[in-house]
Design a protein around this motif. Sequence first.
Motif, mmCIF file in Angstrom:
data_model
loop_
_atom_site.group_PDB
_atom_site.id
_atom_site.type_symbol
_atom_site.label_atom_id
_atom_site.label_comp_id
_atom_site.label_asym_id
_atom_site.label_seq_id
_atom_site.Cartn_x
_atom_site.Cartn_y
_atom_site.Cartn_z
ATOM 1 N N THR A 162 -29.621 37.974 -44.162
ATOM 2 C CA THR A 162 -28.959 37.434 -43.004
ATOM 3 C C THR A 162 -27.680 37.061 -43.059
ATOM 4 O OG1 THR A 162 -31.238 37.260 -42.250
ATOM 5 C CG2 THR A 162 -29.487 36.584 -40.618
ATOM 6 N N PRO A 163 -26.526 37.519 -42.523
ATOM 7 C CA PRO A 163 -25.289 36.897 -42.804
ATOM 8 C C PRO A 163 -25.555 35.325 -41.946
ATOM 9 C CG PRO A 163 -25.011 38.724 -41.591
ATOM 10 C CD PRO A 163 -26.489 38.514 -41.838
ATOM 11 N N ILE A 164 -25.108 34.418 -42.793
ATOM 12 C CA ILE A 164 -25.125 32.951 -42.120
ATOM 13 C C ILE A 164 -23.731 32.461 -42.251
ATOM 14 C CG2 ILE A 164 -25.966 30.551 -42.602
ATOM 15 C CD1 ILE A 164 -28.619 32.114 -42.114
ATOM 16 N N ALA A 165 -23.287 31.671 -41.144
ATOM 17 C CA ALA A 165 -22.055 31.171 -41.181
ATOM 18 C C ALA A 165 -21.777 30.295 -42.362
ATOM 19 C CB ALA A 165 -21.554 30.766 -39.808
ATOM 20 N N ALA A 166 -20.817 30.275 -43.214
ATOM 21 C CA ALA A 166 -20.829 29.399 -44.470
ATOM 22 C C ALA A 166 -20.184 28.067 -44.340
ATOM 23 C CB ALA A 166 -20.558 30.227 -45.766
ATOM 24 N N ARG A 167 -19.188 28.168 -43.398
ATOM 25 C CA ARG A 167 -18.090 27.206 -43.471
ATOM 26 C C ARG A 167 -18.588 25.896 -43.513
ATOM 27 N NH1 ARG A 167 -13.299 28.004 -44.847
ATOM 28 N NH2 ARG A 167 -13.351 29.833 -43.922
ATOM 29 N N CYS A 168 -19.460 25.682 -42.684
ATOM 30 C CA CYS A 168 -19.926 24.086 -42.451
ATOM 31 C C CYS A 168 -21.161 24.063 -42.505
ATOM 32 C CB CYS A 168 -19.125 23.597 -41.257
ATOM 33 S SG CYS A 168 -19.546 22.114 -40.359
ATOM 34 N N ASP A 175 -26.660 28.114 -36.805
ATOM 35 C CA ASP A 175 -26.770 29.394 -37.192
ATOM 36 C C ASP A 175 -28.177 29.980 -37.482
ATOM 37 O OD1 ASP A 175 -25.191 31.852 -36.737
ATOM 38 O OD2 ASP A 175 -24.700 31.871 -38.821
ATOM 39 N N LEU A 176 -28.439 29.254 -38.683
ATOM 40 C CA LEU A 176 -29.605 29.530 -39.148
ATOM 41 C C LEU A 176 -30.922 29.193 -38.048
ATOM 42 C CD1 LEU A 176 -30.889 28.365 -42.524
ATOM 43 C CD2 LEU A 176 -32.214 27.617 -40.723
ATOM 44 N N HIS A 178 -30.572 29.804 -35.099
ATOM 45 C CA HIS A 178 -30.620 30.821 -33.995
ATOM 46 C C HIS A 178 -31.009 32.219 -34.607
ATOM 47 C CE1 HIS A 178 -28.383 33.614 -31.076
ATOM 48 N NE2 HIS A 178 -27.729 34.131 -32.278
ATOM 49 N N LYS A 179 -30.717 32.306 -35.917
ATOM 50 C CA LYS A 179 -30.969 33.841 -36.427
ATOM 51 C C LYS A 179 -32.585 33.815 -36.629
ATOM 52 C CE LYS A 179 -27.316 35.337 -36.982
ATOM 53 N NZ LYS A 179 -25.937 35.227 -37.914
ATOM 54 N N ALA A 180 -33.368 32.572 -36.910
ATOM 55 C CA ALA A 180 -34.925 32.696 -36.747
ATOM 56 C C ALA A 180 -35.302 32.760 -35.657
ATOM 57 C CB ALA A 180 -35.162 31.141 -37.274
ATOM 58 N N GLN A 181 -34.891 32.329 -34.415
ATOM 59 C CA GLN A 181 -35.273 32.514 -33.281
ATOM 60 C C GLN A 181 -35.101 33.814 -32.721
ATOM 61 O OE1 GLN A 181 -36.780 29.956 -32.880
ATOM 62 N NE2 GLN A 181 -35.933 28.365 -31.539
ATOM 63 N N ILE A 182 -33.984 34.569 -32.924
ATOM 64 C CA ILE A 182 -34.141 35.905 -32.596
ATOM 65 C C ILE A 182 -34.722 37.113 -33.380
ATOM 66 C CG2 ILE A 182 -31.696 35.519 -31.345
ATOM 67 C CD1 ILE A 182 -30.556 37.058 -33.557
ATOM 68 N N GLY A 183 -35.247 36.514 -34.459
ATOM 69 C CA GLY A 183 -36.426 37.249 -35.132
ATOM 70 C C GLY A 183 -36.008 37.748 -36.513
ATOM 71 N N HIS A 184 -35.158 37.048 -37.213
ATOM 72 C CA HIS A 184 -34.836 37.631 -38.505
ATOM 73 C C HIS A 184 -35.845 37.138 -39.285
ATOM 74 C CE1 HIS A 184 -30.593 39.209 -38.458
ATOM 75 N NE2 HIS A 184 -30.657 38.503 -37.474
ATOM 76 N N LYS A 185 -36.361 37.834 -40.373
ATOM 77 C CA LYS A 185 -37.455 37.691 -41.435
ATOM 78 C C LYS A 185 -37.017 36.100 -42.358
ATOM 79 C CE LYS A 185 -38.061 41.581 -43.210
ATOM 80 N NZ LYS A 185 -38.613 43.031 -43.691
ATOM 81 N N LYS A 186 -38.055 35.488 -42.528
ATOM 82 C CA LYS A 186 -37.737 34.302 -43.235
ATOM 83 C C LYS A 186 -37.004 34.521 -44.742
ATOM 84 C CE LYS A 186 -40.461 30.655 -42.945
ATOM 85 N NZ LYS A 186 -41.624 29.820 -43.368
ATOM 86 N N GLU A 187 -37.656 35.619 -45.641
ATOM 87 C CA GLU A 187 -36.853 35.893 -46.792
ATOM 88 C C GLU A 187 -35.438 36.302 -46.627
ATOM 89 O OE1 GLU A 187 -39.480 37.652 -45.495
ATOM 90 O OE2 GLU A 187 -39.504 39.712 -46.254
#
Lengths: 317, 308
Positions: A162-168, A175-176, A178-187
């Motif tokens: 999953t692309p994660i914003a890396a800047r800060c 971001d993480l 949010h991504k978990a809440q919309i259903g991205h897999k943990k791995e």
Amino acid sequence: MKAYLGIDVGSISTKGVVIDSKNAILASEYLWTEGDPMGAVRRLLKALASQLEGKDVQVAAVGTTGSARKLTGAMTDAQVVKNEITAHAIGTTSLYPDVRTIFEIGGQDSKIILVENGIVVDYAMNTLCAAGTGSFLSSQARRLGVQVEEFGEIALTSQHPTPIAARCTVFAESDLVHKAQIGHKKEDIIAGLCKAVVTNYLNNVGKGKKIAPPIVFQGGVSKNVGVKKAFEDATGFPVTVDPNGHLTGALGVAILARKSGKEQPFSFGVADMDFVTRGVECGKCSNRCEIICVYQNGRLIDSWGNRCENGAIRAAK
Amino acid sequence: MKIGIPRALLYYRYHTLWETFFEELGVETVISPPTNKGILDSGSIYAIDESCLPMKIFLGHVEWLIGRCDMILLPRIASLGRQGSACMRYQAAYDVARNAFRGRQIKLLDYNVDLRKNGGQIETFLSLGRAVGKKRAQSLHAYLAARQADKAVGTAELLHQQDLLRGDRCRILVVGHPYNVYDPYVGGPVLDCLRALNTVPIIADIVDRREALERSANISSTLPWAFNRQLVGAIDIYRRYVDGIVLMSTFPCGPDSLVNEIVVRRVRELPVLNLLIDGQEGSAGLETRLESFVDIIHFKREEDITLA
């Protein structure tokens, strides 16, 4: 037999090695600092002493490095107190004489060291921000309910990171979530995090640096195979992680202690001595410096932290 | 009448001019003490959170002067004409201070420089003289004396630095705004640390300013800010004489963030350390960075690094 002791006390872990005059490791230990560097050094010395028991070894010089190098240096009356960048460079080039690039990600900081013909030619270190370091990864692991030690293995199972914003760090975290809440897999999220750490590293400390192979990756985060793989994908070069990679700082400063030519027999009995530090606020001017005094068995042996001479506290030698 | 001068921002560039000018006019001055933690703390209270460190320090100095003088000299620099523009902070400092301390009944003495609109520095000093009730001829005389004193100090500093360029000791060029480099609370620890590491700090600010402005084009010809241009030109002048460059900036300096990047990319033959200073208490990070940087230079010079 003459031997040399190197101690590396970092924010998260404390490392120590004892080497002989040919840089071969006679004893080594790795343990958690747990916010108590003096206690950690005491435990470290005891562990090293027990590994050396029965062997005819006399430590002739001591070197210290890492963020608690001054404190540790005062405790052990060290001959060499050296910053961790130089120590890591010396340690790594002793193991890999032809190394060109050293990636190092520790608990609170990250650095890149460029080497040519065994000589350090350039380095960079993260500035004020600790994004993408070990502390960030371990706090994210806790958030995801995963042991940080398993992080790398889990990341390798992911097909689509999953692309994660890396800047800060702060934004990466939101971001993480949010991504978990919309259903991205943990791995996938974990693999994305590993990738984010690498992107962040290459765009910050690695910015504008010419990265040439062979590459050695070290520091606590190098134990994470997910980050190692992300580094290989990003640079296109194989990345070496030494099984003793966590010891290179201690090894480097032990080598520096050996080369210093200054010798004075060291006794592991220091571990049984009573060390206390005390912070005193100097009231002599409006800087109000916090001066740290180190006592050994009740006797002041060193102090630091004063910005000017007014605050100097002389140790009774 | 007593004029208060905050020991911050442009003070470090213009203090000989200002001090001599008022002395010649027989006007008493009081200068705030070198920055200490108390001054930084009080400045931090009055500054907005995102303000840069030098601006916080500046407000701390203004605060210290309140009640200790009749008027406070606050420069406002918009443009230095062909030399370039100034950072927004120099333009805003006067108004920021006036607003931050409204209700404290302070009288401010403004020192406006905008070479695009007004005459040269001389006009600025004449109006400064008018503001403290002096005749034009008196002010003119005082200004010329101040110019001479400033030139003498500058020449002496330059000669001293040229002496340091001889010999084979390890020299580090320290590039930073005067209010950072000379402030004992900000740049002081950096210079002390460099000296303790057995190197000779060379100050980029001490330079023939006209020559520096011209030579800045060798590194970049498009920099808008006059003071940064001068520092970049100094790099071009000193690069042959030094073993490494330390770019000293305070967080979060806008002009420096751009200029430092340009320098890192375009000055390739020397090791460059980008040193960012905030109001941090601990000096460990600073020492680690400077010590390892100097180690690299000693490695290069093939000296025994354990001596450093």
